[in-house]
Design a protein around this motif. Structure first.
Motif, short mmCIF file in Angstrom:
data_model
loop_
_atom_site.label_atom_id
_atom_site.label_comp_id
_atom_site.label_asym_id
_atom_site.label_seq_id
_atom_site.Cartn_x
_atom_site.Cartn_y
_atom_site.Cartn_z
N ARG A 113 63.15 124.90 -77.17
CA ARG A 113 62.03 124.81 -77.63
C ARG A 113 61.27 123.52 -78.49
NH1 ARG A 113 63.11 127.46 -73.55
NH2 ARG A 113 62.38 129.38 -73.09
N THR A 114 61.68 122.65 -78.37
CA THR A 114 61.61 121.53 -79.29
C THR A 114 60.90 120.46 -78.60
OG1 THR A 114 63.72 120.39 -78.89
CG2 THR A 114 63.34 121.85 -81.08
N THR A 115 60.78 120.19 -77.31
CA THR A 115 60.02 119.05 -76.66
C THR A 115 59.30 119.64 -75.69
OG1 THR A 115 62.16 117.94 -76.84
CG2 THR A 115 60.60 116.83 -75.18
N PHE A 116 58.12 119.32 -75.31
CA PHE A 116 57.05 119.54 -74.45
C PHE A 116 56.43 118.71 -73.54
CE2 PHE A 116 56.97 122.32 -78.13
CZ PHE A 116 56.98 123.63 -77.65
N TYR A 117 56.45 119.19 -72.15
CA TYR A 117 56.00 118.41 -71.11
C TYR A 117 54.54 119.26 -70.62
CZ TYR A 117 55.45 116.20 -66.57
OH TYR A 117 54.79 115.51 -65.67
N GLU A 175 44.57 119.48 -68.59
CA GLU A 175 45.77 118.59 -68.64
C GLU A 175 45.53 117.44 -69.75
OE1 GLU A 175 49.46 115.85 -66.49
OE2 GLU A 175 47.17 115.84 -65.71
N LYS A 176 44.61 116.73 -69.48
CA LYS A 176 44.24 115.70 -70.34
C LYS A 176 43.96 116.06 -71.69
CE LYS A 176 42.75 112.46 -66.85
NZ LYS A 176 41.77 111.60 -66.19
N GLN A 177 43.10 117.22 -71.76
CA GLN A 177 42.71 117.88 -73.09
C GLN A 177 44.16 118.19 -73.91
OE1 GLN A 177 40.84 121.66 -73.07
NE2 GLN A 177 39.48 121.27 -74.42
N LEU A 178 44.97 118.90 -73.13
CA LEU A 178 45.98 119.56 -73.93
C LEU A 178 47.14 118.29 -74.25
CD1 LEU A 178 46.90 122.60 -71.70
CD2 LEU A 178 46.03 122.66 -73.85
N LYS A 179 47.12 117.30 -73.67
CA LYS A 179 47.80 116.28 -73.94
C LYS A 179 47.41 115.65 -75.17
CE LYS A 179 50.21 115.05 -69.68
NZ LYS A 179 50.43 114.08 -68.60
N HIS A 218 47.47 118.27 -81.04
CA HIS A 218 48.65 118.48 -81.80
C HIS A 218 49.65 119.34 -81.35
CE1 HIS A 218 46.61 115.72 -84.87
NE2 HIS A 218 45.47 116.74 -84.64
N LYS A 219 50.97 118.98 -81.75
CA LYS A 219 52.18 119.98 -81.13
C LYS A 219 51.82 121.30 -81.80
CE LYS A 219 57.16 120.06 -80.76
NZ LYS A 219 58.15 119.58 -81.28
N GLU A 220 51.31 121.69 -82.77
CA GLU A 220 51.20 122.88 -83.49
C GLU A 220 49.88 123.69 -82.77
OE1 GLU A 220 49.37 124.87 -87.52
OE2 GLU A 220 50.46 122.97 -87.69
N TRP A 221 48.96 122.86 -82.17
CA TRP A 221 47.95 123.74 -81.37
C TRP A 221 48.64 124.17 -80.12
CZ3 TRP A 221 43.63 119.29 -81.62
CH2 TRP A 221 43.00 119.28 -82.95
N LYS A 222 49.42 123.27 -79.51
CA LYS A 222 49.89 123.79 -78.25
C LYS A 222 50.64 124.85 -78.35
CE LYS A 222 50.13 118.95 -76.93
NZ LYS A 222 50.96 117.64 -76.73
N ILE A 223 51.52 124.81 -79.29
CA ILE A 223 52.37 125.97 -79.65
C ILE A 223 51.61 127.38 -80.04
CG2 ILE A 223 54.21 127.08 -81.25
CD1 ILE A 223 55.34 124.33 -81.52
#
Length: 92
Positions: A14-18, A65-69, A72-77
């Motif tokens: 759970r360290t790398t996201f796509y 998709e463009k928005q989420l990319k 920040h990683k914290e926001w995605k989590i």
């Protein structure tokens, strides 16, 4: 009505996201698992589905998709944990 999906994959740690977009989520997940979908997911073994959103318009899915990319990683989590608090691999 045709559906489209924005989805997030991760590795077993759970360290790398796509983040990706597709019109056929189950087919795309198979392609990722077989290493045929993306050089990035193959290189980092990112094959576990942990989040997805469904849309009725492919353009909405692409915009999301463009928005989420750009997040920040914290926001995605935090987004993922609202629907999947333990970051478990989802069945689709």
């Amino acid at each position: 009505m045709k559906h489209s999906y924005t989805y997030i994959l991760t590795n077993k740690y759970r360290t790398t996201f796509y983040i990706g977009v597709t019109a056929n989520l189950s087919k795309r997940l198979i392609e990722h698992k077989e290493g045929k979908a993306s050089k990035f997911t193959k290189k980092y073994n990112v094959t576990d589905l942990i989040y997805f959103e469904e849309f009725t318009d492919i353009n909405q899915a692409i915009s999301r998709e463009k928005q989420l990319k750009n997040w920040h990683k914290e926001w995605k989590i935090n987004l993922i944990k609202k629907l999947n608090p333990t970051l478990k691999t989802l069945d689709y």
